[in-house]
Design an enzyme around this catalytic site. Structure first.
Site, short mmCIF file in Angstrom:
data_model
loop_
_atom_site.label_atom_id
_atom_site.label_comp_id
_atom_site.label_asym_id
_atom_site.label_seq_id
_atom_site.Cartn_x
_atom_site.Cartn_y
_atom_site.Cartn_z
N ASP A 284 -42.97 -7.66 -15.63
CA ASP A 284 -41.54 -7.81 -15.41
C ASP A 284 -40.93 -6.57 -14.74
O ASP A 284 -41.64 -5.60 -14.46
CB ASP A 284 -40.88 -8.12 -16.76
CG ASP A 284 -39.69 -9.07 -16.64
OD1 ASP A 284 -39.12 -9.19 -15.54
OD2 ASP A 284 -39.31 -9.68 -17.66
N GLU B 268 -40.39 -9.97 -10.46
CA GLU B 268 -39.22 -9.12 -10.14
C GLU B 268 -38.08 -9.96 -9.58
O GLU B 268 -37.20 -9.45 -8.92
CB GLU B 268 -39.59 -7.89 -9.32
CG GLU B 268 -40.22 -8.13 -7.98
CD GLU B 268 -39.22 -8.59 -6.92
OE1 GLU B 268 -39.16 -9.82 -6.71
OE2 GLU B 268 -38.53 -7.75 -6.33
N TRP B 269 -38.13 -11.25 -9.89
CA TRP B 269 -37.03 -12.20 -9.66
C TRP B 269 -36.66 -12.36 -8.19
O TRP B 269 -35.53 -12.75 -7.86
CB TRP B 269 -35.79 -11.79 -10.47
CG TRP B 269 -36.08 -11.19 -11.79
CD1 TRP B 269 -36.76 -11.80 -12.81
CD2 TRP B 269 -35.73 -9.88 -12.27
NE1 TRP B 269 -36.86 -10.93 -13.88
CE2 TRP B 269 -36.23 -9.76 -13.59
CE3 TRP B 269 -35.04 -8.80 -11.71
CZ2 TRP B 269 -36.08 -8.60 -14.34
CZ3 TRP B 269 -34.88 -7.65 -12.45
CH2 TRP B 269 -35.40 -7.55 -13.76
N GLY B 270 -37.57 -11.98 -7.29
CA GLY B 270 -37.25 -12.11 -5.86
C GLY B 270 -36.33 -11.01 -5.36
O GLY B 270 -35.92 -11.03 -4.19
N ASN C 130 -36.71 -7.97 -4.39
CA ASN C 130 -37.18 -7.20 -3.23
C ASN C 130 -38.00 -8.07 -2.29
O ASN C 130 -38.89 -7.58 -1.61
CB ASN C 130 -38.01 -6.01 -3.70
CG ASN C 130 -37.21 -5.07 -4.57
OD1 ASN C 130 -36.48 -4.22 -4.09
ND2 ASN C 130 -37.31 -5.26 -5.89
N ASP D 123 -33.93 -16.32 -13.70
CA ASP D 123 -34.52 -17.22 -14.70
C ASP D 123 -34.04 -18.66 -14.58
O ASP D 123 -32.86 -18.94 -14.37
CB ASP D 123 -34.19 -16.71 -16.11
CG ASP D 123 -34.95 -15.43 -16.43
OD1 ASP D 123 -35.59 -14.87 -15.51
OD2 ASP D 123 -34.89 -14.99 -17.58
C1 GAL Z 1 -37.04 -11.88 -17.75
C2 GAL Z 1 -38.02 -12.85 -17.14
C3 GAL Z 1 -38.22 -13.99 -18.12
C4 GAL Z 1 -38.73 -13.44 -19.44
C5 GAL Z 1 -37.78 -12.38 -19.96
C6 GAL Z 1 -38.34 -11.68 -21.19
O1 GAL Z 1 -36.86 -10.80 -16.90
O2 GAL Z 1 -37.53 -13.31 -15.91
O3 GAL Z 1 -39.10 -14.95 -17.58
O4 GAL Z 1 -40.01 -12.89 -19.22
O5 GAL Z 1 -37.54 -11.38 -18.99
O6 GAL Z 1 -37.51 -10.69 -21.67
#
Ligand code: GAL
Length: 394
Positions: A156, A189-191, A193, A211
């Protein structure tokens, strides 16, 4: 003036750009893993921090007992909150109350069921739930994961301060490699970068958005929340994915209770058309027959797991009515007719739309498991509100 000389220079420059783009895409991570999108289960969507070893064992049992293992699911991944601190030598310590037998014993159990075991960490100082992250401990953590028998790491991006994303993820890739154990590397890293531009030789999959949530289009973020919002963001990313390196539109919400069977079927169909990793995010111990039927539909899963590794794309957009397609290895094409509106609607796809130059083609319905026959020029059918019809055209 645009003369012949300028013209040929332009063509030369375009050729060079296209060549460098295509060679970049072909440079997959050399760990030989995830040549088709990984399939498994992850604790986060349903359980958040409420994880413990009994439940993980039960989930492994349920993956086998429900038929999901036979359908191709392999990984049992514990997300955030399994870790509590580090000891004096810097070793990461699992929560002793929730995991009293330790991670090695749990991994052994998961392996004994013919499955694979995954864990979660973070490239920054702390995880998103403020547990110790791997920053500064990358090689030590990777060695520990390998010693426990970890097969999959989700990594993450919380609490990263001023770290560079590409360098941070490359560092953990190198640490996993040095551990000597094959470990699927899942970048999360959620896209932020644009990892699709740089992560092909760093991770086996990378999240493209924030998410997912268990709803049709809820949530305020443009790139997070309901699955249809996440779907919209995937279109255009298809050229960046391939065998060993996948765009990850986040884990599945199928079976978590806030959508209809029709909506879950559509969500699952799209994740398969996108060649997305299929990480179930529901409680596998208490699934309805409908949910099992969705998660184990082998004809739809075969589209996801097709060895060509193409990510499907949108080929028609008529507002609420869309057509998406994915070319398959055997020369056939998987097609989704999608109705976002509140009323049933007749939607069609023409053979021209999917690049078929033949007059007639065979159509098979992948949810009805039924050959529908031969169709001239196009196929047209009624699609339920918020639903899909998914076919294979040959
Ligand atoms: C977010 C991630 C989720 C989950 C969560 C846990 O950053 O996108 O899928 O892993 O953290 O805290």
């Amino acid at each position: 003036m645009f003369n012949a000389k300028n013209n040929s220079i332009t063509i030369f420059v375009i050729t060079i750009i296209m060549f460098s783009l295509s060679t970049h895409q072909l440079q997959a991570l050399d760990n030989g893993l995830a040549l088709t999108p990984p399939m498994g289960w992850n604790s986060w969507n349903k359980f958040g921090c409420d994880v413990n070893e009994d439940m993980i064992r039960e989930m492994a049992d349920a993956m086998v007992g429900s038929g999901m293992k036979d359908a191709g699911y392999r990984f049992i991944v514990i997300d955030d909150c399994w870790q509590v601190s580090r000891d004096e030598q810097g070793n990461i310590i699992p929560d002793p109350e929730r995991f009293p037998s330790g991670m090695k014993a749990l991994a052994d159990y998961v392996h004994s069921r013919g499955l694979k075991f995954g864990l979660y960490s973070d490239a920054g100082r702390m995880t998103c739930q403020k547990r110790p992250g791997s920053r500064g401990y990358e090689f030590q953590d990777a060695r520990q994961y390998a010693a426990w028998g970890v097969d999959y790491l989700k990594y993450d991006w919380c609490h990263h301060g001023k770290q560079n994303a590409e360098a941070s993820y490359a560092l953990m890739r190198d640490a996993l490699k040095a551990s000597g154990r094959p470990i699927v590397f899942s970048i999360c890293e959620w896209g932020s970068n644009k990892p699709w531009l740089w992560a092909q030789d760093i991770g086996n999959l990378w999240r493209t958005t924030g998410d997912i949530r268990d709803c049709w289009d809820c949530g305020r973020g443009k790139h997070s929340g309901g699955w249809t919002k996440i779907l919209d963001f995937q279109n255009g990313l298809e050229s960046y994915a391939g065998p060993g390196y996948w765009n990850d539109p986040d884990m599945l919400e199928v079976g978590n209770g806030h959508m209809s069977t029709t909506e879950y079927r559509a969500h699952f169909s799209f994740w398969c058309l996108l060649a997305a990793p299929l990480m179930a995010g529901n409680d596998l111990r208490s699934m309805s027959a409908d949910v099992v039927g969705i998660l184990t539909n082998n004809e739809v899963i075969a589209v996801d797991q097709d060895s060509l590794g193409e990510q499907g794309r949108k080929i028609r957009d008529d507002g609420d009515y869309e057509v998406w397609a994915k070319d398959l290895k055997d020369g056939s094409c998987a097609v989704i007719l999608f109705n976002r509106s509140k009323k049933e609607k007749k939607i069609s796809v023409s053979w021209e739309d999917i690049g078929f130059s033949i007059k007639s083609a065979q159509v098979r319905d992948l949810w009805l498991h039924k050959d529908l026959g031969s169709y001239k020029g196009l196929f047209s059918t009624r699609v339920p509100s918020h639903g899909v019809v998914m076919i294979k055209v040959m």
